[in-house]
Design a protein around this motif. Sequence first.
Motif, PDB file in Angstrom:
ATOM      1  N   GLU A 385       0.826  -1.205   0.000  1.00 33.46           N
ATOM      2  CA  GLU A 385       0.000   0.000   0.000  1.00 33.46           C
ATOM      3  C   GLU A 385       0.865   1.261   0.000  1.00 33.46           C
ATOM      4  O   GLU A 385       0.592   2.229  -0.724  1.00 33.46           O
ATOM      5  N   LYS A 388       2.463   1.849  -3.421  1.00 29.41           N
ATOM      6  CA  LYS A 388       1.478   2.292  -4.414  1.00 29.41           C
ATOM      7  C   LYS A 388       1.163   3.778  -4.240  1.00 29.41           C
ATOM      8  O   LYS A 388       1.054   4.525  -5.224  1.00 29.41           O
ATOM      9  N   VAL A 430      -6.358   1.391  -3.412  1.00 30.62           N
ATOM     10  CA  VAL A 430      -5.489   1.520  -2.236  1.00 30.62           C
ATOM     11  C   VAL A 430      -5.805   2.808  -1.481  1.00 30.62           C
ATOM     12  O   VAL A 430      -5.848   2.827  -0.243  1.00 30.62           O
TER      13      VAL A 430
END
Length: 580
Positions: A385, A388, A430
């Motif tokens: 996460e 990203k 995300v």
Amino acid sequence: MTAYRWWIVHLLLFTSTSARSDFFTSIGELVFFFYPSSSSAVLLVHIASADRVNTACFPGQMTDLLFMEKDLVMSLKDYIRAEEDKLQQIRRWADKLEALSAAATEDPEGFLGQPVNAFKLIKRLNTEWTELESLVLMDMSDVFVSNLTIQRQNFPSDDDQTGAAKALMRLQDTYQLDTDTISTGQLAGLFSVTPAHLTLTVDDCYDLGKVAYSEADYYHTELWMAQALKQLDQGETSSTVDAVAILDYLSYSVYQQGGLRRALDFTKQLLELDPTHQRANGNLKYFEYQLSKQKKVEGREDEEQQKQRKESQGRHDDYLPERNKYEKLCRSEGIRMTPRRQSRLFCRYYDNGRHPRFVIGPVKQEDEWDRPHIVRYHDVVSEKEMEKVKELAKPRLRRATVHDPQTGKLTTAHYRVSKSAWLAAFEHPVVDTINQRIEDITGLDISTAEDLQVANYGIGGQYEPHFDFGRKDEPDAFEELGTGNRIATWLLYMSDVQAGGATVFTDIGASVKPKKGTAVFWYNLHRSGEGDYLTRHAACPVLLGNKWGEFFSPADTPEIQDLLKATENVLIVFDQRCWF
């Protein structure tokens, strides 16, 4: 030089009135702002970066510059190989003709008596030498120059270089580093043998001193010119800088700080090397005259006056009255946590009043400070996460801004050195997942939240002491956002930091170190809606490493005040000293 980053995520909540106080924007910091809409709140997430105003000094761009330079080096080596191949062809041709000419000139008539030799001579002079001329004139640099021209638009500017120099000086002051420590690359004692690329040359030190001089910063001018002179005296050579130029800067910068005797000494050293130096000869007479006047004044001063005059020399005070306190906390000095208070700080499993998501898997919660209550949540985001979010934010980084209380507009500021980007929940799952997780942990509604703001701190990036809430003298602090005041802050760290980069609270003497995957949370407002002035905090410049975070601030509506009361009655599975 390795580019280090500091990523942070902030989450903030606001009241229904309008205003916007100090908040950053850049990659390195993820910030959430919550605003009330009817009975709900609005979430703004922002990621900020701090180091300097210019693009080239921020980690995201610095990484790009490293790879750009690598490509340019490869292009340069291709050019060198092409030039070497060309020279090799010319060398072979020259060697062949040298042998032929040597034999031919021993018996010119006999040589030319051979009709083949006569033909080949005419041919060589008419054709082959012309071809050789074309080869010599062939420009092998076209590809390299073209590539360089294309990439030059991404090169750092003079302002970028100045910003990077000032950032080094900021680190020097904050962490009390002497010039020799920086010049030899021993910032954190990480290397027993310092790699050559981490050291500063005489030219580097001289350029740092010139930047300080251009800013009328004579304190740092003296420090870096003295370092350059020291390295020259130790045998280091320079093709562009000599002792005369350095001593010229040294004498004047010392004089500007009131050090007349030392300025005179440096001027005499300069004149020993260059007796015809016009400015030094003029300064010599002026300094001697001023020194004679100063001696008369000193004769009439008492000890206290002399002490005050000496203390006024050196690094001058600036606009930030708590500068010393702030920098001490950044160095982990002056932390005011007694052993007795420390013994009352615990770790626990937290389920936010038996929230369905945390009944089976509660969140790890750790007390960081007691008054105001600052807690840290562990393992609240995954590695995937975090990567990203950085990936999404990097292309959008822009200079971070703050609220100008005089104009009510957002503007850049020297005390907040960072860049930011904004990410909407719909842009990637995300982002939506992180928003929801913050809501689940804090109990704050993010359905009307603004976009996620990601921040990035570059070389020496920082955010000096500030409040996250709007004060009474800032009634329009958040007008541009159309939101109310911020009542809480959520700071999510997305990377570990090797040195520096702490979040410090100057009024209470607290220092919170970045830890990857953890979030720090505190309330900015009392239940009365009044600001908690003990929450004044700052982001220390990163010395070595990277830092990410997330910031959250609730609004002081009745619904949010009920939430504040409710959060005090969360289920604690067990409470003990921290084992995380």
